[in-house]
Design a protein around this motif. Sequence first.
Motif, PDB file in Angstrom:
ATOM      1  N   VAL A   1       0.882  -1.167   0.000  1.00  0.00           N
ATOM      2  CA  VAL A   1       0.000   0.000   0.000  1.00  0.00           C
ATOM      3  C   VAL A   1       0.914   1.209   0.000  1.00  0.00           C
ATOM      4  CG1 VAL A   1      -1.831   1.253   1.194  1.00  0.00           C
ATOM      5  CG2 VAL A   1      -1.729  -1.242   1.366  1.00  0.00           C
ATOM      6  N   TRP A   2       0.767   2.049  -1.008  1.00  0.00           N
ATOM      7  CA  TRP A   2       1.611   3.249  -1.103  1.00  0.00           C
ATOM      8  C   TRP A   2       0.781   4.448  -0.685  1.00  0.00           C
ATOM      9  CZ3 TRP A   2       3.530   1.947  -6.731  1.00  0.00           C
ATOM     10  CH2 TRP A   2       4.460   0.900  -6.649  1.00  0.00           C
ATOM     11  N   VAL A   3       1.170   5.096   0.397  1.00  0.00           N
ATOM     12  CA  VAL A   3       0.402   6.236   0.897  1.00  0.00           C
ATOM     13  C   VAL A   3       1.127   7.548   0.597  1.00  0.00           C
ATOM     14  CG1 VAL A   3      -0.525   7.367   2.953  1.00  0.00           C
ATOM     15  CG2 VAL A   3      -0.712   4.883   2.700  1.00  0.00           C
ATOM     16  N   ALA A   4       0.475   8.399  -0.180  1.00  0.00           N
ATOM     17  CA  ALA A   4       1.012   9.723  -0.493  1.00  0.00           C
ATOM     18  C   ALA A   4       0.031  10.769   0.031  1.00  0.00           C
ATOM     19  CB  ALA A   4       1.197   9.866  -2.009  1.00  0.00           C
ATOM     20  N   PRO A   5       0.356  11.381   1.198  1.00  0.00           N
ATOM     21  CA  PRO A   5      -0.584  12.345   1.791  1.00  0.00           C
ATOM     22  C   PRO A   5      -0.907  13.525   0.867  1.00  0.00           C
ATOM     23  CG  PRO A   5       1.126  11.747   3.358  1.00  0.00           C
ATOM     24  CD  PRO A   5       1.535  11.169   2.043  1.00  0.00           C
ATOM     25  N   ASP A   6      -0.040  13.820  -0.092  1.00  0.00           N
ATOM     26  CA  ASP A   6      -0.315  14.947  -1.000  1.00  0.00           C
ATOM     27  C   ASP A   6      -1.638  14.783  -1.742  1.00  0.00           C
ATOM     28  OD1 ASP A   6       1.711  16.613  -0.387  1.00  0.00           O
ATOM     29  OD2 ASP A   6       3.062  15.934  -1.986  1.00  0.00           O
ATOM     30  N   PHE A   7      -2.065  13.537  -1.946  1.00  0.00           N
ATOM     31  CA  PHE A   7      -3.361  13.308  -2.599  1.00  0.00           C
ATOM     32  C   PHE A   7      -4.486  14.000  -1.825  1.00  0.00           C
ATOM     33  CE2 PHE A   7      -1.714   9.401  -4.839  1.00  0.00           C
ATOM     34  CZ  PHE A   7      -2.120   9.772  -6.113  1.00  0.00           C
ATOM     35  N   LEU A   8      -4.306  14.092  -0.496  1.00  0.00           N
ATOM     36  CA  LEU A   8      -5.384  14.624   0.355  1.00  0.00           C
ATOM     37  C   LEU A   8      -5.651  16.093   0.066  1.00  0.00           C
ATOM     38  CD1 LEU A   8      -4.471  12.846   3.716  1.00  0.00           C
ATOM     39  CD2 LEU A   8      -5.942  12.054   1.864  1.00  0.00           C
ATOM     40  N   ARG A   9      -4.659  16.784  -0.518  1.00  0.00           N
ATOM     41  CA  ARG A   9      -4.866  18.197  -0.864  1.00  0.00           C
ATOM     42  C   ARG A   9      -5.864  18.353  -2.006  1.00  0.00           C
ATOM     43  NH1 ARG A   9      -1.204  20.348   2.315  1.00  0.00           N
ATOM     44  NH2 ARG A   9       0.557  18.989   2.776  1.00  0.00           N
ATOM     45  N   THR A  10      -6.126  17.276  -2.704  1.00  0.00           N
ATOM     46  CA  THR A  10      -7.058  17.344  -3.845  1.00  0.00           C
ATOM     47  C   THR A  10      -8.500  17.053  -3.403  1.00  0.00           C
ATOM     48  OG1 THR A  10      -6.887  14.995  -4.411  1.00  0.00           O
ATOM     49  CG2 THR A  10      -5.220  16.464  -5.337  1.00  0.00           C
ATOM     50  N   LEU A  11      -8.697  16.713  -2.118  1.00  0.00           N
ATOM     51  CA  LEU A  11     -10.040  16.323  -1.675  1.00  0.00           C
ATOM     52  C   LEU A  11     -10.934  17.531  -1.406  1.00  0.00           C
ATOM     53  CD1 LEU A  11      -9.463  13.532   1.008  1.00  0.00           C
ATOM     54  CD2 LEU A  11     -10.201  13.239  -1.351  1.00  0.00           C
ATOM     55  N   PRO A  12     -12.239  17.436  -1.753  1.00  0.00           N
ATOM     56  CA  PRO A  12     -13.174  18.466  -1.320  1.00  0.00           C
ATOM     57  C   PRO A  12     -13.238  18.458   0.211  1.00  0.00           C
ATOM     58  CG  PRO A  12     -14.206  16.929  -2.881  1.00  0.00           C
ATOM     59  CD  PRO A  12     -12.873  16.364  -2.515  1.00  0.00           C
ATOM     60  N   PRO A  13     -13.455  19.629   0.841  1.00  0.00           N
ATOM     61  CA  PRO A  13     -13.483  19.700   2.313  1.00  0.00           C
ATOM     62  C   PRO A  13     -14.446  18.692   2.939  1.00  0.00           C
ATOM     63  CG  PRO A  13     -13.617  21.900   1.364  1.00  0.00           C
ATOM     64  CD  PRO A  13     -13.656  20.936   0.218  1.00  0.00           C
ATOM     65  N   ARG A  14     -15.579  18.438   2.275  1.00  0.00           N
ATOM     66  CA  ARG A  14     -16.563  17.502   2.828  1.00  0.00           C
ATOM     67  C   ARG A  14     -15.979  16.094   2.949  1.00  0.00           C
ATOM     68  NH1 ARG A  14     -22.082  15.440  -0.136  1.00  0.00           N
ATOM     69  NH2 ARG A  14     -22.660  13.987   1.515  1.00  0.00           N
ATOM     70  N   GLU A  15     -15.246  15.679   1.917  1.00  0.00           N
ATOM     71  CA  GLU A  15     -14.617  14.350   1.908  1.00  0.00           C
ATOM     72  C   GLU A  15     -13.540  14.238   2.975  1.00  0.00           C
ATOM     73  OE1 GLU A  15     -14.247  11.611  -0.500  1.00  0.00           O
ATOM     74  OE2 GLU A  15     -15.641  12.202  -2.074  1.00  0.00           O
ATOM     75  N   LEU A  16     -12.776  15.313   3.131  1.00  0.00           N
ATOM     76  CA  LEU A  16     -11.705  15.304   4.115  1.00  0.00           C
ATOM     77  C   LEU A  16     -12.293  15.155   5.517  1.00  0.00           C
ATOM     78  CD1 LEU A  16      -8.619  15.604   4.464  1.00  0.00           C
ATOM     79  CD2 LEU A  16      -8.976  18.050   4.752  1.00  0.00           C
ATOM     80  N   ARG A  17     -13.343  15.942   5.787  1.00  0.00           N
ATOM     81  CA  ARG A  17     -13.969  15.897   7.112  1.00  0.00           C
ATOM     82  C   ARG A  17     -14.544  14.504   7.381  1.00  0.00           C
ATOM     83  NH1 ARG A  17     -18.591  18.857   7.114  1.00  0.00           N
ATOM     84  NH2 ARG A  17     -17.450  20.477   6.033  1.00  0.00           N
ATOM     85  N   ALA A  18     -15.178  13.915   6.372  1.00  0.00           N
ATOM     86  CA  ALA A  18     -15.751  12.570   6.537  1.00  0.00           C
ATOM     87  C   ALA A  18     -14.641  11.546   6.796  1.00  0.00           C
ATOM     88  CB  ALA A  18     -16.560  12.198   5.304  1.00  0.00           C
TER      89      ALA A  18
END
Length: 293
Positions: A95-112
Amino acid sequence: MAGGEEVKTLPALRRLWKKLWQYRVDKGQTVLLIGGGSVLDVGGFAAATWKRGTPFISVPTTLIAQVDAAFGGKVGLNFRQGKNLIGTYADPQAVWVAPDFLRTLPPRELRAGWVECYKQALLSDQSLWSHLQSLSFSTIPSVELLQRLVSIKMRYVEQDPREEQGIRQALNLGHTLGHVWESLSLRTQAPLLHGEAVAMGLIQEILLSAQTNRLPKAVAEAILSKLRAEALMLPLPTFTWSAWEKILLQDKKVRNGQIFLPLLVEIGKVQLVPVSIQALKASVRLYQALVAV
Ligand SMILES: [Zn+2]
């Protein structure tokens, strides 16, 4: 392919198998899955069943997948109204985890996604839970925090990889009722994100723990106020009690009118407890009253 729960279906699976066939993928190759939890679930299932198992690597792109879905070796899809009714255990090669992907998430998705992090922290210990109480659910978690959260899940998974001993059921905290809300919402115009539905289930199950004196009221209060402050105490989807009960009982064994679910008894400790349908309904009603305030 698109993401979201809608892709965890037989037609989507068939399209993936067709691609594997067209590209003549065999066991000597590795399928690279890049996406959120649903894509990893259905893609992992496609790979796990192709030629009785083709290697795959998961690259989770959502917070929920980076702390939960990509780990634990479960793949599968939904069937009829039931979540994850078809599936198997299959571990990715990596499993390759790249936290930079999280910057592309809509705020609603991040909060969920933070809801799943929060649930993991409840299963961990006081210090990690306190840390999350003070973090905003609109921030990007550090790699160190992601690693810590994943290791909590893996501690449960490693003790019970095939879910035969009930240990892994602790990870389902908030999910018994959460899945019901998620399924019910998928039939409406306003489908909930998995994390949003789990927040509802989590709050209701915490209320139940507190009501039955299993969890200290002060702890329950602190959990509730955090989730409320993060705007995660959302109105329930429109539903009828008969539909609610039907979905609840779909994948749960009922014994003497009671179902078993993991309840929080203290931070870091969960117990599998028999609960009556009436008690669950009562906690849902309590939730409705809290949301209405
Ligand atoms: Zn979940």
